[in-house]
Write an enzyme that holds these catalytic residues in place. Structure first.
Site, PDB file in Angstrom:
ATOM      1  N   LYS A   1      66.815  90.916  -9.349  1.00 17.17           N
ATOM      2  CA  LYS A   1      67.258  91.946  -8.404  1.00 17.17           C
ATOM      3  C   LYS A   1      66.180  93.002  -8.207  1.00 17.17           C
ATOM      4  CE  LYS A   1      69.860  95.769  -8.584  1.00 17.17           C
ATOM      5  NZ  LYS A   1      70.844  96.652  -9.168  1.00 17.17           N
TER       6      LYS A   1
ATOM      7  N   ASP B   1      73.202  92.930  -5.496  1.00 18.12           N
ATOM      8  CA  ASP B   1      73.751  93.993  -6.329  1.00 18.12           C
ATOM      9  C   ASP B   1      75.273  93.918  -6.243  1.00 18.12           C
ATOM     10  OD1 ASP B   1      74.465  95.002  -3.875  1.00 18.12           O
ATOM     11  OD2 ASP B   1      73.870  97.058  -4.341  1.00 18.12           O
TER      12      ASP B   1
END
Ligand code: SF4
Length: 196
Positions: free
Chosen positions: A105, A124
């Site tokens: 991420k 996310d």
């Protein structure tokens, strides 16, 4: 709905974005943006972070929560970047994943926003929730969700897609009681927890 979506974390360099992204774990972007101006003034270069004492840095970033772990990650990342990458954040996913505190991420945020390199899709909590609601994935594991999104979203949309979905998750498609009456995707969406 969100044509000009972009990253909400303030930064002036790829390294600053990396630090801001590490600090943003379990914390709002707003809070991170309150902390980073003073932080980047105190530690203007990766070397300054690499030489910081963990307990001092932890205190500097206390208000972002999980400050001991974040201080450890930031110092580890800075040392790696100074020691192995000549002080520059690397530009490949493979190299990014060798940096302490940078999982996919974080790597996707930095590569996408700072360098415009689409190596993957940022997943996310908002992307996770909305991808499920829009039936873009059946998975709950972020790595598998990302693989599904990479298959169905054209690569030239990967960077923008995450920014757009994150904005949508903050504005309308919130976790509880999404504002479906105001949502342009209403006629396309058959999420179980739709409110209209
Ligand atoms: S209709 Fe509701 S649940 Fe579906 S995307 Fe829009 S806000 Fe989210």
């Amino acid at each position: 709905m969100y044509p000009n979506a972009t990253c909400a974390l303030h930064h002036d360099s790829p390294f600053q974005l990396l630090v801001a992204t590490i600090l943003s774990a379990q914390c709002t972007d707003k809070r991170v943006n309150e902390v980073t101006p003073g932080l980047f003034e105190k530690y203007p270069t990766p070397l300054d972070f690499a030489q910081a004492r963990q307990e001092v840095l932890a205190n500097d970033i206390r208000s972002t929560g999980f400050f001991n772990n974040k201080a450890k990650s930031v110092i580890g990342a800075a040392r790696k970047i100074v020691g192995e990458f000549g002080g520059e954040v690397p530009k490949t996913m493979e190299e990014m994943l060798t940096i302490p505190g940078a999982a996919r991420k974080t790597a996707n945020v930095v590569l996408g926003t700072a360098y415009g390199i689409a190596s993957g899709v940022v997943v996310d909590t908002h992307v996770q929730r909305i991808s499920a609601r829009l039936d873009l994935t059946k998975h709950t594991d972020p790595v598998k969700i990302e693989q599904d999104l990479m298959k169905i979203i054209p690569q030239d949309r990967w960077i923008l897609f995450s920014h757009q979905v994150i904005l949508h998750g903050r504005a309308l498609c919130v976790a509880r009681n999404p504002k479906c009456a105001e949502c342009a995707l209403n006629s396309l969406c058959y999420a179980k927890d739709k409110t209209v």
